[in-house]
Write an enzyme that holds these catalytic residues in place. Sequence first.
Site, PDB file in Angstrom:
ATOM      1  CB  SER A   7      46.950  37.234 -11.816  1.00 32.12           C
ATOM      2  OG  SER A   7      48.455  36.271 -11.236  1.00 32.12           O
ATOM      3  CG  HIS A  32      43.843  34.880 -13.342  1.00 29.83           C
ATOM      4  ND1 HIS A  32      43.118  33.997 -13.645  1.00 29.83           N
ATOM      5  CD2 HIS A  32      45.175  33.896 -13.670  1.00 29.83           C
ATOM      6  CE1 HIS A  32      43.521  33.108 -15.023  1.00 29.83           C
ATOM      7  NE2 HIS A  32      45.059  33.669 -14.926  1.00 29.83           N
ATOM      8  CG  ASP A  34      48.435  32.938 -12.864  1.00 31.12           C
ATOM      9  OD1 ASP A  34      48.643  32.117 -14.145  1.00 31.12           O
ATOM     10  OD2 ASP A  34      48.298  34.081 -13.123  1.00 31.12           O
ATOM     11  CG  MET A  36      53.067  29.670 -13.870  1.00 32.45           C
ATOM     12  SD  MET A  36      54.642  30.918 -14.057  1.00 32.45           S
ATOM     13  CE  MET A  36      53.781  32.123 -14.846  1.00 32.45           C
ATOM     14  CG  HIS A  65      45.756  30.206 -16.152  1.00 35.27           C
ATOM     15  ND1 HIS A  65      46.495  31.876 -17.245  1.00 35.27           N
ATOM     16  CD2 HIS A  65      46.340  29.618 -17.367  1.00 35.27           C
ATOM     17  CE1 HIS A  65      47.145  30.770 -17.880  1.00 35.27           C
ATOM     18  NE2 HIS A  65      46.971  30.104 -18.611  1.00 35.27           N
ATOM     19  CG  MET A  67      50.389  28.567 -17.803  1.00 36.14           C
ATOM     20  SD  MET A  67      50.813  30.053 -17.035  1.00 36.14           S
ATOM     21  CE  MET A  67      50.179  30.202 -16.101  1.00 36.14           C
ATOM     22  CG  MET A 136      47.430  32.571 -22.530  1.00 38.71           C
ATOM     23  SD  MET A 136      47.197  33.156 -20.884  1.00 38.71           S
ATOM     24  CE  MET A 136      48.480  33.767 -20.339  1.00 38.71           C
ATOM     25  CG  ASP A 174      46.590  35.278 -18.260  1.00 32.90           C
ATOM     26  OD1 ASP A 174      47.129  36.711 -17.014  1.00 32.90           O
ATOM     27  OD2 ASP A 174      45.953  34.176 -17.390  1.00 32.90           O
TER      28      ASP A 174
HETATM   29  C1  DX5 Z   1      51.150  34.415 -17.348  1.00 31.13           C
HETATM   30  C2  DX5 Z   1      49.858  34.510 -16.229  1.00 31.13           C
HETATM   31  C3  DX5 Z   1      49.297  35.859 -15.783  1.00 31.13           C
HETATM   32  C4  DX5 Z   1      49.633  36.593 -14.929  1.00 31.13           C
HETATM   33  C5  DX5 Z   1      50.002  38.013 -16.001  1.00 31.13           C
HETATM   34  O1  DX5 Z   1      51.453  33.275 -17.736  1.00 31.13           O
HETATM   35  O2  DX5 Z   1      49.190  33.574 -17.038  1.00 31.13           O
HETATM   36  O3  DX5 Z   1      47.928  35.366 -15.560  1.00 31.13           O
HETATM   37  O4  DX5 Z   1      50.310  36.722 -13.630  1.00 31.13           O
HETATM   38  O5  DX5 Z   1      50.359  39.312 -15.095  1.00 31.13           O
HETATM   39  P1  DX5 Z   1      50.493  40.414 -15.588  1.00 31.13           P
HETATM   40  O6  DX5 Z   1      49.187  40.868 -15.241  1.00 31.13           O
HETATM   41  O7  DX5 Z   1      51.339  41.213 -14.985  1.00 31.13           O
HETATM   42  O8  DX5 Z   1      50.599  40.783 -16.833  1.00 31.13           O
HETATM   43 ZN    ZN Z   2      46.897  33.406 -15.675  1.00 31.34          ZN
END
Ligand code: DX5
Ligand code: ZN
Length: 216
Positions: A7, A32, A34, A36, A65, A67, A136, A174
Site C-alpha cells: 500500500s 494497492h 487507498d 479516502m 481500494h 473508502m 479489513m 488489508d
Molecule cells: C487502511 C488501508 C490500508 C492501509 C494498510 O484503511 O485500507 O490499505 O494502507 O496499512 P498497514 O499495512 O500499515 O496497516
Molecule cells: Zn486498503
Amino acid sequence: MPIIAPSLLAADFLALGKACNMLNESEAEWFHLDVMDGCFVPNISYGLPIIEQIKSTTTKVMDVHLMIVSPEKYIAAFKKAGADILTVHYEACSHLHSTLQQIKAHGMKAGVALNPHTSVDLLKDVIQDIDVVCVMSVNPGFGGQQFIEHTYEKVKALKKLITAAGAATLIEIDGGVTENNAAALVAAGADVLVAGTTVFKASDPKQMISTLKLAK
Ligand code: DX5
Ligand code: ZN
C-alpha cells in the site's frame, strides 16, 4: 504463494516515483492504492490525478481500494485513471450487485471490502460476482494500526463460502499485515496480502516483500 500488494499510503509522497520504481523491481504483483474521502472514513488520502501518475510508472496490477461514499459515481473516472481492480465497501453500497456489474462493464475486476464488523455471510448471494473480497483487518482510514485477531475466523468462513459456491474469488487481507502473521493468514485461506507500514518502513522494503511472498 500469496500475491503481495504493497500500500503506497505508507510511502514517502515526496518520493513517490522512487517508491514505484522499487515496487516495479520487487516481487510485488499489485500496487494497492487507498482512496479516502473524509466521509466514509475519518481521513483523506489521495485521488485520481495521483493514481493516473502512478499508473504511468508501472505495468503491474493497479488495485484501487475506494473508502468513499457513493463509489458508483466514480467508476468511469477510476477506470480512466488506470485501475485494474476496483474495490468498493459493502457498507457504502445500497445496490452492491449493480455496482459490481458496472465495474465489470468498464473492463475492471470487481472487489468488495468488508469492515471488521461486517459478516462474510452477507456476501453469500453475490459471491459469484466478486473477483476479490478485501477483508479489513483494521478499521479503515489509517495505516500502521494493530491487526484484529478475529480476522482469521472471518477468512476461514469466507474461504468455505467461496469453495461451497464454486467461485474463483480471491481473499485479500488489508491492515496490520506483518512478516509475523502472513503465514497464518495464508494458511487460513488468504490469497493476497496488503502491506503498507511493514513494507515501506522496513530497512529493505524489497527484501521485506520477498519475505512476505514466502509466507505459507
Ligand atoms: C487502511 C488501508 C490500508 C492501509 C494498510 O484503511 O485500507 O490499505 O494502507 O496499512 P498497514 O499495512 O500499515 O496497516
Ligand atoms: Zn486498503
